[in-house]
Design a protein around this motif. Structure first.
Motif, PDB file in Angstrom:
ATOM      1  N   GLY A   1       0.838  -1.193   0.000  1.00 30.34           N
ATOM      2  CA  GLY A   1       0.000   0.000   0.000  1.00 30.34           C
ATOM      3  C   GLY A   1       0.873   1.244   0.000  1.00 30.34           C
ATOM      4  N   SER A   2       0.293   2.377   0.398  1.00 28.98           N
ATOM      5  CA  SER A   2       1.033   3.640   0.379  1.00 28.98           C
ATOM      6  C   SER A   2       2.319   3.517   1.186  1.00 28.98           C
ATOM      7  CB  SER A   2       0.164   4.764   0.957  1.00 28.98           C
ATOM      8  OG  SER A   2      -1.054   4.852   0.261  1.00 28.98           O
ATOM      9  N   ALA A   3       2.221   2.968   2.397  1.00 27.71           N
ATOM     10  CA  ALA A   3       3.401   2.863   3.255  1.00 27.71           C
ATOM     11  C   ALA A   3       4.397   1.853   2.696  1.00 27.71           C
ATOM     12  CB  ALA A   3       2.985   2.463   4.667  1.00 27.71           C
ATOM     13  N   GLY A   4       3.904   0.695   2.261  1.00 25.77           N
ATOM     14  CA  GLY A   4       4.802  -0.362   1.816  1.00 25.77           C
ATOM     15  C   GLY A   4       5.560  -0.005   0.548  1.00 25.77           C
TER      16      GLY A   4
ATOM     17  N   CYS B   1       1.074   8.119   5.691  1.00 27.62           N
ATOM     18  CA  CYS B   1       1.530   6.733   5.486  1.00 27.62           C
ATOM     19  C   CYS B   1       2.741   6.692   4.549  1.00 27.62           C
ATOM     20  CB  CYS B   1       0.404   5.868   4.925  1.00 27.62           C
ATOM     21  SG  CYS B   1      -0.945   5.567   6.088  1.00 27.62           S
ATOM     22  N   PHE B   2       2.739   7.551   3.503  1.00 31.45           N
ATOM     23  CA  PHE B   2       3.923   7.615   2.635  1.00 31.45           C
ATOM     24  C   PHE B   2       5.148   7.982   3.481  1.00 31.45           C
ATOM     25  CE2 PHE B   2       0.904   8.790  -1.013  1.00 31.45           C
ATOM     26  CZ  PHE B   2       1.085   7.608  -1.699  1.00 31.45           C
ATOM     27  N   THR B   3       4.983   8.949   4.382  1.00 31.88           N
ATOM     28  CA  THR B   3       6.111   9.424   5.201  1.00 31.88           C
ATOM     29  C   THR B   3       6.609   8.342   6.160  1.00 31.88           C
ATOM     30  OG1 THR B   3       5.340  11.718   5.100  1.00 31.88           O
ATOM     31  CG2 THR B   3       6.760  11.123   6.954  1.00 31.88           C
ATOM     32  N   THR B   4       5.695   7.723   6.903  1.00 36.11           N
ATOM     33  CA  THR B   4       6.145   6.744   7.897  1.00 36.11           C
ATOM     34  C   THR B   4       6.695   5.496   7.202  1.00 36.11           C
ATOM     35  OG1 THR B   4       3.873   5.886   8.158  1.00 36.11           O
ATOM     36  CG2 THR B   4       4.615   7.579   9.716  1.00 36.11           C
ATOM     37  N   GLY B   5       6.132   5.153   6.042  1.00 34.19           N
ATOM     38  CA  GLY B   5       6.693   4.028   5.287  1.00 34.19           C
ATOM     39  C   GLY B   5       8.115   4.322   4.837  1.00 34.19           C
ATOM     40  N   GLU B   6       8.328   5.513   4.299  1.00 42.20           N
ATOM     41  CA  GLU B   6       9.678   5.863   3.826  1.00 42.20           C
ATOM     42  C   GLU B   6      10.674   5.862   4.976  1.00 42.20           C
ATOM     43  OE1 GLU B   6       9.873   9.271   1.277  1.00 42.20           O
ATOM     44  OE2 GLU B   6      12.023   9.013   0.957  1.00 42.20           O
ATOM     45  N   ALA B   7      10.257   6.365   6.136  1.00 45.07           N
ATOM     46  CA  ALA B   7      11.165   6.387   7.296  1.00 45.07           C
ATOM     47  C   ALA B   7      11.485   4.970   7.752  1.00 45.07           C
ATOM     48  CB  ALA B   7      10.535   7.186   8.430  1.00 45.07           C
ATOM     49  N   ALA B   8      10.469   4.106   7.796  1.00 49.15           N
ATOM     50  CA  ALA B   8      10.706   2.731   8.243  1.00 49.15           C
ATOM     51  C   ALA B   8      11.603   1.986   7.250  1.00 49.15           C
ATOM     52  CB  ALA B   8       9.373   2.003   8.410  1.00 49.15           C
TER      53      ALA B   8
END
Ligand SMILES: Cc1cc2nc3c(=O)[nH]c(=O)nc-3n(C[C@H](O)[C@H](O)[C@H](O)COP(=O)(O)OP(=O)(O)OC[C@H]3O[C@@H](n4cnc5c(N)ncnc54)[C@H](O)[C@@H]3O)c2cc1C
Length: 439
Positions: free
Chosen positions: A16-19, A397-404
């Motif tokens: 998804g957005s984060a992944g 979600c884009f932001t936290t995915g990129e950070a993770a």
């Protein structure tokens, strides 16, 4: 019997957005990255639950708070004509909203994954996780029609929305008591809408639309209408609509004759929602000017779950953090969307608490408390119920995915665990990637 064994440095679960952001960031940071996704698509809820728009790229004052991979996806999509980009949000949730064509969004995300060198496994679900010495040791996946694979990753990033890896690993998670969990919806897209009469109707009945609604023109590529309460009342009174709503959200693309409607709602599941979808189409044809030839062109391929399991991280983002726009020295990015909570029983759309400014998202909200090679991104990061009403929005979600994903690559390549990530180095890397608010 399990036949394959894979050993990526970073395993991302959920496209998804984060992944997507996590996998692009991990691969671009130099890690051998595998992305597994249970369905046959990349794009997740934003693309395939047919969301009205990606939201949360700007705060209420118009300052951009989401950059990085999220912004790159929108820019690429815009260059294909699949999005008008960030446009003013006339009803002031935040300063902007970002309409997307769902299929084109998914393809743009796939292009970025390919360019980054991510290995992708579709139709592949995580079904089991084993741990050894406070680490995820093996993740077992099943690919439809092809059997099982054992994955032995260095670091795992759980972007499944539901914290699936955490739950299967027995890691700490949070859930709310059932009555507080938000209801589910099934979004639908109509084709064949004649926007001329529809927009004339909206202009003639301003009392039936949210204050500030900008009624657009039929030759535009975006229209955003919250209202239609009087027509919904008529449909409810004549029995066409079996559930009561006082308002719906219509996100339209007039030049394509398309409109996404967010109106269905239940706590009882798909079969009830499917009935509501068909009732909505019949109601639209009967009551909405310009709707006589409308047809159901798509429905979300999944029930829209606003909230399920969330991880319990080293830090938990709270309502107070969000409402007070709290700064944090470990910030990996920012969020700025209002706390948007949908009540299961109320006929209105939601209650929203606007924010004075953007808040920081601490690194610890992404890191499993009890396992040291497991991170999360997206809707299931460590938040309270109320804070999740803001942090679940797709730009965040884009932001936290990129950070993770970036943290996962730093840990995997540096031979450290996720509790020992050098946050200063992570922040510098994120800033160099265009992430906004990584202090
Ligand atoms: C009705 C509704 C309306 C919304 N409206 C908006 C809106 O207008 N704008 C906005 O920005 N946000 C909106 N949101 C919020 C937003 O859509 C979600 O919170 C966000 O998309 C979550 O992104 P994610 O990347 O965390 O998860 P998702 O996009 O849900 O991705 C998770 C992925 O993980 C996969 N997965 C799950 N389990 C497994 C497994 N076991 N193995 C492998 N893969 C797995 C899933 O198939 C999925 O593709 C809305 C949400 C709902 C429910």
């Amino acid at each position: 019997m399990d036949t394959n064994v894979l050993t990526p440095q970073v395993l991302v679960v959920g496209a998804g957005s984060a992944g997507v952001s996590a996998a692009v960031a991990a691969a671009e940071s130099g890690a051998d990255t595998l992305l597994v996704e249970a369905t046959g698509h990349v794009g997740g809820t934003l693309a395939w639950q047919l969301l009205e728009h990606s939201a949360g790229f700007h705060d209420a004052a118009g300052n951009q708070v989401t950059g990085g991979v999220g912004q790159r996806i929108i820019a690429l999509l815009q260059s294909y004509g699949g999005s008008p980009g960030h446009i003013p949000d006339d009803v002031a949730y935040t300063a902007t909203r970002t309409p997307v064509n769902h299929a084109e969004l998914a393809m743009a995300e796939a292009v970025l994954l390919h360019r980054a060198g991510v290995t992708l496994m579709l139709n592949t679900a995580v079904v089991g996780v084993s741990t050894v010495d406070s680490k995820v040791a093996e993740v077992r996946v099943e690919t439809a029609g092809s059997g099982g694979t054992v994955i032995r990753p260095t670091i795992v990033v759980d972007c499944s929305g539901d914290a699936v890896v955490f739950a299967l690993a027995g890691a700490a998670v949070q859930t709310d008591r059932p009555g507080r969990t938000q209801p589910v919806s099934l979004l639908l897209r109509l084709g064949g809408v004649d926007f001329g009469p529809l927009l004339d109707h909206a202009r003639a009945h301003p009392e039936d639309f949210r204050a500030g609604s900008r009624i657009g023109r039929p030759d535009e590529d975006h229209v955003n209408l919250w209202g239609f309460g009087a027509l919904l009342d008529a449909g409810h009174a004549d029995g066409r609509l079996s559930w009561r709503r006082t308002e719906l959200h219509l996100a339209g693309w007039p030049t394509r004759g398309e409109a996404v409607l967010n109106v269905t709602r239940t706590v009882s599941g798909y079969l009830i929602l499917a009935n509501q979808v068909l009732e909505t189409v019949a109601w639209f044809r009967r009551y909405v000017p310009g709707g006589a030839n409308a047809y159901l062109s798509a429905v979300g391929d999944r029930v829209g779950v606003r909230e399920s399991r969330r991880i319990l991280g080293l830090r938990t983002l709270t309502q107070d953090d969000v409402l007070s726009a709290r700064r944090d020295e470990t910030a990996i990015g920012m969020g700025a969307f209002p706390i948007d909570v949908h009540d299961a029983d109320a006929p209105g759309l939601s209650h929203t608490d606007g924010l004075p400014a953007a808040y920081d998202i601490p690194f610890g909200t992404l890191a499993a408390r009890d396992l040291t090679n497991l991170l999360a991104g997206g809707r299931c990061i460590s938040t309270t119920h109320e804070a999740n009403g803001s942090a679940r929005i797709t730009a965040t979600c884009f932001t936290t995915g990129e950070a993770a994903g970036t943290a996962a690559a730093l840990a995997a390549l540096g031979g450290t665990d996720t509790h020992a990530v050098d946050v200063g180095k992570l922040q510098a890397t994120l800033r160099s990637r265009g992430v906004i608010g990584a202090r």
